[in-house]
Design an enzyme around this catalytic site. Sequence first.
Site, PDB file in Angstrom:
ATOM      1  N   GLU A   1       0.841  -1.202   0.000  1.00 36.66           N
ATOM      2  CA  GLU A   1       0.000   0.000   0.000  1.00 36.66           C
ATOM      3  C   GLU A   1       0.879   1.256   0.000  1.00 36.66           C
ATOM      4  O   GLU A   1       0.630   2.216  -0.734  1.00 36.66           O
ATOM      5  CB  GLU A   1      -0.902   0.030   1.248  1.00 36.66           C
ATOM      6  CG  GLU A   1      -1.766  -1.213   1.465  1.00 36.66           C
ATOM      7  CD  GLU A   1      -1.076  -2.277   2.325  1.00 36.66           C
ATOM      8  OE1 GLU A   1       0.093  -2.607   2.061  1.00 36.66           O
ATOM      9  OE2 GLU A   1      -1.732  -2.790   3.256  1.00 36.66           O
TER      10      GLU A   1
ATOM     11  N   CYS B   1      -2.115  -2.930   7.314  1.00 33.41           N
ATOM     12  CA  CYS B   1      -1.651  -3.120   8.697  1.00 33.41           C
ATOM     13  C   CYS B   1      -1.926  -1.896   9.551  1.00 33.41           C
ATOM     14  O   CYS B   1      -2.079  -0.779   9.071  1.00 33.41           O
ATOM     15  CB  CYS B   1      -0.182  -3.502   8.722  1.00 33.41           C
ATOM     16  SG  CYS B   1       0.908  -2.167   8.225  1.00 33.41           S
TER      17      CYS B   1
ATOM     18  N   SER C   1      15.497 -43.733 -13.761  1.00 35.50           N
ATOM     19  CA  SER C   1      14.462 -42.698 -13.649  1.00 35.50           C
ATOM     20  C   SER C   1      14.714 -41.500 -14.550  1.00 35.50           C
ATOM     21  O   SER C   1      13.944 -40.543 -14.535  1.00 35.50           O
ATOM     22  CB  SER C   1      14.380 -42.224 -12.203  1.00 35.50           C
ATOM     23  OG  SER C   1      15.580 -41.591 -11.848  1.00 35.50           O
TER      24      SER C   1
ATOM     25  N   TRP D   1      14.780 -39.843 -18.082  1.00 37.93           N
ATOM     26  CA  TRP D   1      13.926 -38.921 -17.342  1.00 37.93           C
ATOM     27  C   TRP D   1      12.482 -39.358 -17.488  1.00 37.93           C
ATOM     28  O   TRP D   1      12.099 -39.828 -18.548  1.00 37.93           O
ATOM     29  CB  TRP D   1      14.082 -37.489 -17.874  1.00 37.93           C
ATOM     30  CG  TRP D   1      15.437 -36.926 -17.649  1.00 37.93           C
ATOM     31  CD1 TRP D   1      16.442 -36.824 -18.555  1.00 37.93           C
ATOM     32  CD2 TRP D   1      15.930 -36.393 -16.425  1.00 37.93           C
ATOM     33  NE1 TRP D   1      17.539 -36.255 -17.987  1.00 37.93           N
ATOM     34  CE2 TRP D   1      17.254 -35.980 -16.673  1.00 37.93           C
ATOM     35  CE3 TRP D   1      15.397 -36.216 -15.136  1.00 37.93           C
ATOM     36  CZ2 TRP D   1      18.046 -35.395 -15.678  1.00 37.93           C
ATOM     37  CZ3 TRP D   1      16.195 -35.641 -14.168  1.00 37.93           C
ATOM     38  CH2 TRP D   1      17.508 -35.244 -14.437  1.00 37.93           C
TER      39      TRP D   1
ATOM     40  N   ARG E   1      10.642 -24.481  -6.884  1.00 36.63           N
ATOM     41  CA  ARG E   1      11.601 -24.584  -5.780  1.00 36.63           C
ATOM     42  C   ARG E   1      12.007 -23.208  -5.274  1.00 36.63           C
ATOM     43  O   ARG E   1      12.154 -22.989  -4.070  1.00 36.63           O
ATOM     44  CB  ARG E   1      12.825 -25.352  -6.277  1.00 36.63           C
ATOM     45  CG  ARG E   1      13.824 -25.691  -5.203  1.00 36.63           C
ATOM     46  CD  ARG E   1      15.121 -26.227  -5.819  1.00 36.63           C
ATOM     47  NE  ARG E   1      14.956 -27.485  -6.503  1.00 36.63           N
ATOM     48  CZ  ARG E   1      15.543 -27.790  -7.683  1.00 36.63           C
ATOM     49  NH1 ARG E   1      16.346 -26.924  -8.283  1.00 36.63           N
ATOM     50  NH2 ARG E   1      15.346 -28.949  -8.239  1.00 36.63           N
TER      51      ARG E   1
ATOM     52  N   GLU F   1      12.091 -32.756  -2.196  1.00 38.14           N
ATOM     53  CA  GLU F   1      12.346 -33.493  -3.444  1.00 38.14           C
ATOM     54  C   GLU F   1      13.082 -34.754  -3.059  1.00 38.14           C
ATOM     55  O   GLU F   1      14.301 -34.735  -2.867  1.00 38.14           O
ATOM     56  CB  GLU F   1      13.200 -32.658  -4.400  1.00 38.14           C
ATOM     57  CG  GLU F   1      12.494 -31.425  -4.904  1.00 38.14           C
ATOM     58  CD  GLU F   1      13.279 -30.717  -5.994  1.00 38.14           C
ATOM     59  OE1 GLU F   1      13.348 -31.230  -7.107  1.00 38.14           O
ATOM     60  OE2 GLU F   1      13.831 -29.640  -5.701  1.00 38.14           O
TER      61      GLU F   1
HETATM   62  C1  AOF Z   1       4.258  -7.065   4.462  1.00 36.58           C
HETATM   63  N1  AOF Z   1       3.976  -6.511   3.248  1.00 36.58           N
HETATM   64  O1  AOF Z   1       2.653  -5.433   1.861  1.00 36.58           O
HETATM   65  C2  AOF Z   1       1.829  -5.971   3.987  1.00 36.58           C
HETATM   66  C3  AOF Z   1       2.104  -6.562   5.251  1.00 36.58           C
HETATM   67  O2  AOF Z   1       7.666  -6.856   9.427  1.00 36.58           O
HETATM   68  P1  AOF Z   1       6.802  -5.680   9.052  1.00 36.58           P
HETATM   69  O3  AOF Z   1       6.891  -4.569  10.000  1.00 36.58           O
HETATM   70  O4  AOF Z   1       7.055  -5.266   7.646  1.00 36.58           O
HETATM   71  O5  AOF Z   1       5.288  -6.159   9.148  1.00 36.58           O
HETATM   72  C4  AOF Z   1       4.886  -7.335   8.573  1.00 36.58           C
HETATM   73  C5  AOF Z   1       3.406  -7.530   8.800  1.00 36.58           C
HETATM   74  O6  AOF Z   1       2.658  -6.502   8.173  1.00 36.58           O
HETATM   75  C6  AOF Z   1       2.905  -8.811   8.168  1.00 36.58           C
HETATM   76  O7  AOF Z   1       3.026  -9.905   9.041  1.00 36.58           O
HETATM   77  C7  AOF Z   1       1.444  -8.498   7.889  1.00 36.58           C
HETATM   78  O8  AOF Z   1       0.697  -8.732   9.052  1.00 36.58           O
HETATM   79  C8  AOF Z   1       1.432  -6.988   7.655  1.00 36.58           C
HETATM   80  N2  AOF Z   1       1.187  -6.612   6.245  1.00 36.58           N
HETATM   81  N3  AOF Z   1       3.335  -7.098   5.424  1.00 36.58           N
HETATM   82  O9  AOF Z   1       5.363  -7.554   4.654  1.00 36.58           O
HETATM   83  C9  AOF Z   1       2.818  -5.950   2.981  1.00 36.58           C
HETATM   84  N4  AOF Z   1       0.649  -5.391   3.715  1.00 36.58           N
HETATM   85 ZN    ZN Z   2       1.373  -2.318   6.036  1.00 33.46          ZN
END
Ligand code: AOF
Ligand code: ZN
Length: 350
Positions: A54, A78, A171, A173, A187, A281
């Site tokens: 955001e 958040c 195996s 392939w 992976r 794997e």
């Molecule tokens: C993210 N990316 O785009 C959104 C998240 O470790 P922080 O402070 O960056 O916070 C991570 C938390 O923020 C994550 O566990 C989730 O709850 C919230 N949203 N996190 O890394 C994002 N929107």
């Molecule tokens: Zn956020």
Amino acid sequence: MQSYEKYMQKCFELAKQGVGKVSPNPLVGCVVLDKNDNEISTGYHKKYGENHAERDALLKLGVNDAMGGTLIVNLEPCSHYGKTPPCADLIVERGLKKVVIAMRDVNPIVAGNGIKKLQDAGIEVIEGVLEEEAKELNEVFIKNMQEHKLFVALKTATTLDGKIATKTGSSKWITSSKAREIVKKLRSAYDCVLTTSSTVLTDNPKFDCAIKVLLDRKLKCNFSMQYFKTGKIYVVTSRTDLPKAPENVEFINVSEANNKLNVQELFEFLYKTGLSSVFVEAGGTLNGQLIEQNLADKIYQFIAPKIVGDNLAKSAYSGRDIEEISASKNYTIQSVEMYEPDVLITLKRN
Ligand code: AOF
Ligand code: ZN
């Protein structure tokens, strides 16, 4: 009435650009519309510790550009001060009138508080747009947050009759090179790759991954093998008389029962070191053990249009002894993709 599904789909695509780089954080993408519903910005979470989706999208705009507009994001914004200030506050500051989200945040510090912050500021919040897809996208994050456990994905490549090798071990392939390219991509989405000494001894694989985990109960592998040349390697054993090892190798001791290492103990250890997910794997023995113990959250099964037809051939999952079909382990198919001439079936545990 505006349909937000296409923008949410775009959020997923943006979010996926963070695959392999944001762990243990979620994959998040964001689209911003102005007050006339024209798309004016996009953003995504690019790397662990960096701006959330955001913030990434809003900071590309002038302070008044999003006034009266709509923000679409696949995870609830958040509300906490983490590595960055709360996204909900920035959304309020920028004067958006509507926020559309796919799912609530399962992180207990946020869980509904972000939505409340927005609503308290008079912003309309629409929830649940493509929620199922959003949950699948962040299945690792959800398991980590809700169960405090490592997410386990298993990959196998079989014939139509579910075999991974003939009775002699031949195996190479079963699937085509296209399918094997896709495996590399799958992976790379996981934090580490787990295999066994029998796979390393028979296939001598390299397994490109920064962190590799090897089940080698009796320490049968030789450190001069190609497998040991790259990455950080955890060698898991029940032996306590440990040999000298190269610098990139670290031993992990876990208990064993019936000649099998305790993988649950291993997964707990890996989760405690900060890893979120593992890509397995290996052969039928480890696969069978994971299935039996309900430890495989997800299966990627490539199927080649070949039949071995020999009951001594090696199965993708072995070691179970059941009589009734009702005792089978059940999975749900998430997708079926064609990678000519093979197919990939992706499944999740019921
Ligand atoms: C993210 N990316 O785009 C959104 C998240 O470790 P922080 O402070 O960056 O916070 C991570 C938390 O923020 C994550 O566990 C989730 O709850 C919230 N949203 N996190 O890394 C994002 N929107
Ligand atoms: Zn956020």
